[in-house]
Design a protein around this motif. Structure first.
Motif, PDB file in Angstrom:
ATOM      1  N   SER A 167       0.837  -1.199   0.000  1.00 27.69           N
ATOM      2  CA  SER A 167       0.000   0.000   0.000  1.00 27.69           C
ATOM      3  C   SER A 167       0.869   1.244   0.000  1.00 27.69           C
ATOM      4  CB  SER A 167      -0.918   0.013   1.235  1.00 27.69           C
ATOM      5  OG  SER A 167      -1.626   1.231   1.317  1.00 27.69           O
ATOM      6  N   ALA A 168       0.406   2.255  -0.720  1.00 29.24           N
ATOM      7  CA  ALA A 168       1.088   3.552  -0.697  1.00 29.24           C
ATOM      8  C   ALA A 168       0.555   4.443   0.411  1.00 29.24           C
ATOM      9  CB  ALA A 168       0.919   4.255  -2.049  1.00 29.24           C
ATOM     10  N   THR A 169      -0.562   4.044   1.038  1.00 28.92           N
ATOM     11  CA  THR A 169      -1.213   4.909   2.024  1.00 28.92           C
ATOM     12  C   THR A 169      -1.298   4.304   3.419  1.00 28.92           C
ATOM     13  OG1 THR A 169      -3.426   4.051   1.442  1.00 28.92           O
ATOM     14  CG2 THR A 169      -2.629   5.967   0.209  1.00 28.92           C
TER      15      THR A 169
ATOM     16  N   SER B 218       6.393   2.136  -1.751  1.00 25.10           N
ATOM     17  CA  SER B 218       5.608   2.016  -2.968  1.00 25.10           C
ATOM     18  C   SER B 218       5.801   3.259  -3.808  1.00 25.10           C
ATOM     19  CB  SER B 218       4.117   1.829  -2.652  1.00 25.10           C
ATOM     20  OG  SER B 218       3.352   1.766  -3.849  1.00 25.10           O
TER      21      SER B 218
ATOM     22  N   GLY C 243       3.688   3.818  -6.274  1.00 25.94           N
ATOM     23  CA  GLY C 243       2.365   4.027  -6.834  1.00 25.94           C
ATOM     24  C   GLY C 243       1.459   4.768  -5.871  1.00 25.94           C
ATOM     25  N   SER C 244       0.140   4.563  -6.050  1.00 29.67           N
ATOM     26  CA  SER C 244      -0.837   5.336  -5.279  1.00 29.67           C
ATOM     27  C   SER C 244      -1.943   4.479  -4.674  1.00 29.67           C
ATOM     28  CB  SER C 244      -1.475   6.401  -6.186  1.00 29.67           C
ATOM     29  OG  SER C 244      -0.495   7.241  -6.757  1.00 29.67           O
ATOM     30  N   THR C 245      -1.819   3.161  -4.682  1.00 36.84           N
ATOM     31  CA  THR C 245      -2.931   2.322  -4.256  1.00 36.84           C
ATOM     32  C   THR C 245      -3.131   2.349  -2.745  1.00 36.84           C
ATOM     33  OG1 THR C 245      -1.611   0.307  -3.975  1.00 36.84           O
ATOM     34  CG2 THR C 245      -2.499   0.744  -6.177  1.00 36.84           C
ATOM     35  N   ASP C 246      -4.386   2.142  -2.351  1.00 31.19           N
ATOM     36  CA  ASP C 246      -4.686   1.926  -0.940  1.00 31.19           C
ATOM     37  C   ASP C 246      -4.422   0.479  -0.557  1.00 31.19           C
ATOM     38  OD1 ASP C 246      -5.822   4.589  -0.111  1.00 31.19           O
ATOM     39  OD2 ASP C 246      -7.167   4.124  -1.773  1.00 31.19           O
TER      40      ASP C 246
ATOM     41  N   ASN D 184       3.397  -0.493  -7.466  1.00 29.67           N
ATOM     42  CA  ASN D 184       4.242   0.468  -8.186  1.00 29.67           C
ATOM     43  C   ASN D 184       3.642   0.882  -9.530  1.00 29.67           C
ATOM     44  OD1 ASN D 184       6.160   0.375  -6.156  1.00 29.67           O
ATOM     45  ND2 ASN D 184       7.474  -1.075  -7.215  1.00 29.67           N
TER      46      ASN D 184
ATOM     47  N   HIS E 238      -1.083   4.345 -10.577  1.00 30.38           N
ATOM     48  CA  HIS E 238      -1.085   5.733 -10.126  1.00 30.38           C
ATOM     49  C   HIS E 238      -2.467   6.359 -10.251  1.00 30.38           C
ATOM     50  CE1 HIS E 238       3.338   5.864  -9.957  1.00 30.38           C
ATOM     51  NE2 HIS E 238       3.268   5.052 -10.998  1.00 30.38           N
ATOM     52  N   ARG E 239      -3.277   5.854 -11.167  1.00 27.48           N
ATOM     53  CA  ARG E 239      -4.616   6.392 -11.388  1.00 27.48           C
ATOM     54  C   ARG E 239      -5.517   5.247 -11.848  1.00 27.48           C
ATOM     55  NH1 ARG E 239      -1.160   7.653 -15.416  1.00 27.48           N
ATOM     56  NH2 ARG E 239      -1.835   7.304 -17.567  1.00 27.48           N
TER      57      ARG E 239
ATOM     58  N   LEU F  61      -8.110   1.419  -5.152  1.00 26.75           N
ATOM     59  CA  LEU F  61      -7.628   2.787  -5.309  1.00 26.75           C
ATOM     60  C   LEU F  61      -8.811   3.708  -5.056  1.00 26.75           C
ATOM     61  CD1 LEU F  61      -5.347   4.774  -6.219  1.00 26.75           C
ATOM     62  CD2 LEU F  61      -6.241   4.508  -8.550  1.00 26.75           C
TER      63      LEU F  61
END
Length: 246
Positions: free
Chosen positions: A169-171, A177, A179-182, A203, A206-207, A231
């Motif tokens: 997870s990025a969050t 990471s 990337g941007s995934t939860d 990774n 991102h969207r 995401l």
């Protein structure tokens, strides 16, 4: 973060299982075995397995310090311990550094060691799980502030050879990471591979438009059976994953 960890661990505990925590230095595991196999000596056996695993990896990293820091696959040195070999193989398949597989590899080594003494074993290591099960189990997905967090889980069928199901997870948590995934979740034939592949998956996203191609790419990794991405309020899944409401 304490809430996230405690909630996730409640989702990991299985029906008919006896669970106990195990901490050695930075390693913080939750171990569950079937009630029929549990006996107090298993705690000592688990402690020895984890201690030996950590010590062997620490010795290896002293031989090859770059193994710890590189973000790319790295060849293994002669005489490397099993945990390092698992990490290196998973990294090579997934295109990441070996430390991306460390939590899953430790869970794998400890879990397979305990599987010699118990019919069913679950080892959770920071959200990365080795699971040998003789009946269906559901693992919930914690995805931070996403509205889908803890609303969905992955149902795993019986597998006497063991599953690996791991999350990046990025969050949430301390995962590295890009990337941007939860939550990026991978189901694989072993936990080291699932851990490394989950990092790869995270990774790549991102969207929203990245979700489908990233899932397809990760499913091409040998040993990956399925994957899930969360995401925000978007979810994608591919392969042999059965999603269930929690």
């Amino acid at each position: 973060m304490e809430y996230a960890e405690r909630t996730y661990r409640e989702r990991v505990r299985g029906k008919g299982m006896v669970s106990f925590p195990l901490c050695v230095k930075e390693s913080d595991l939750l171990i569950s075995v079937d009630r029929g196999s549990f006996r107090p000596e298993l705690k000592e056996i688990a402690w020895e397995l984890l201690s030996r695993c950590r010590e062997s990896l620490e010795r290896y990293v002293r031989r090859d310090p770059e193994f710890r820091w590189t973000l790319a696959p790295r060849p293994i040195l002669p005489g490397a311990p099993r945990v390092a070999r698992l990490m290196a193989a998973a990294a090579r398949r997934s295109g990441v550094g070996p430390m991306a597989a460390v939590a899953g590899a430790v869970a794998e080594v400890v879990g397979r060691g305990l599987a010699r003494y118990a019919r069913e074993v679950i080892v959770e290591n920071g959200g990365d799980i080795y699971l040998k099960t003789l009946q269906p189990r559901v693992v919930g997905i914690y995805a931070g502030k996403s509205p889908l967090s803890e609303k969905v889980g992955v149902r795993l069928g019986p597998c006497s050879q063991g599953w690996g199901i791991c999350t990046s997870s990025a969050t949430v948590g301390h995962s590295l990471s890009f990337g941007s995934t939860d939550a990026s979740v991978v189901l694989g034939t072993n936990a080291a591979l699932a851990d490394a592949a989950a990092s790869t998956l995270g990774n790549l996203v991102h969207r929203e438009e990245d979700i489908s191609p990233a899932l397809e790419k990760v499913l091409e990794i040998k040993g990956v059976r399925g994957a899930v991405v969360i995401l925000g309020d978007k979810l994608g899944a591919i392969g042999a994953v059965e999603l269930v409401p929690m």
